[in-house]
Design an enzyme around this catalytic site. Sequence first.
Site, PDB file in Angstrom:
ATOM      1  N   ASP A   1      -0.343   5.159   0.987  1.00  0.00           N
ATOM      2  CA  ASP A   1      -0.711   6.212   1.933  1.00  0.00           C
ATOM      3  C   ASP A   1      -0.719   5.696   3.362  1.00  0.00           C
ATOM      4  O   ASP A   1      -1.406   4.728   3.691  1.00  0.00           O
ATOM      5  CB  ASP A   1      -2.100   6.761   1.595  1.00  0.00           C
ATOM      6  CG  ASP A   1      -2.119   7.440   0.234  1.00  0.00           C
ATOM      7  OD1 ASP A   1      -1.371   8.406   0.058  1.00  0.00           O
ATOM      8  OD2 ASP A   1      -2.870   6.989  -0.651  1.00  0.00           O
TER       9      ASP A   1
ATOM     10  N   ASP B   1       0.880  -1.163   0.000  1.00  0.00           N
ATOM     11  CA  ASP B   1       0.000   0.000   0.000  1.00  0.00           C
ATOM     12  C   ASP B   1       0.925   1.221   0.000  1.00  0.00           C
ATOM     13  O   ASP B   1       2.153   1.089   0.118  1.00  0.00           O
ATOM     14  CB  ASP B   1      -0.876  -0.036   1.254  1.00  0.00           C
ATOM     15  CG  ASP B   1      -1.735   1.201   1.398  1.00  0.00           C
ATOM     16  OD1 ASP B   1      -2.407   1.584   0.429  1.00  0.00           O
ATOM     17  OD2 ASP B   1      -1.714   1.802   2.490  1.00  0.00           O
TER      18      ASP B   1
END
Length: 245
Positions: free
Chosen positions: A15, A13
Amino acid sequence: MASSRTIKACLFDMDGLLINSEDIYTISLTKVLETYGKPPLTWDLKIKLQGRPGPSASKLVIEHYDLPLTPEELFAKTTAVQMDLWPTVKFLPGALELLQYLDTKKIPFALATSSHKLNYDRKTGHLQHGFDLFRHHIVTGDDSRIPPGKGKPFPDIWFAALESLNKERKQHGQDTIDITECLVFEDGVPGVEAGKASGAYVIWVPDERALKVLAGKEKEIIGENNEHGIILKSLEAFDKTMLGS
């Protein structure tokens, strides 16, 4: 458990895991909420937004705060605030070092972010010394390889990221990698759920403020006895021996 698996690839991922962009989202949304006389964004809602595609996250915010806006209007307003803030985004502790380690050891890795391509470019333009390491193995939230409505917590984005790696491996005559041979690195609950649903082993690095809201529920989310994943305080705490190198 991960010790019983052979790990051949890592899927990330972005953020709140690799970069501190989640703080920018909180600041910008809070500023927009203020203009409508609403209280600041708090972590009881924040943990539900992390990792979700923009339209889905906007819909939750509008419903929670009863805002007189469409998801598109809210997105436009928060985006306007964010424009001046994205250049301040930095790598989180251990993130750049881990990417560099994987690159040096030639361990395949890919990015799977719910951010759409334009926002991805805005956030990472000044951080290409790290994001260039992903090369073309980057899947964004608006990628055509993700079916409509199948963003996190659905596992499709992780499958798309792995398929990017496998496509290249096929071209070089290498064996393909199965999702069960992957580590999924996440910070948000929707992404963790997506990682578990995919069959990968999840390395969860939640914000300490999210853990306070979860109040123990994180153990239920990740699963008993580390069968589906583990929880770390930061990427600096990641044990690289899990990679068999």
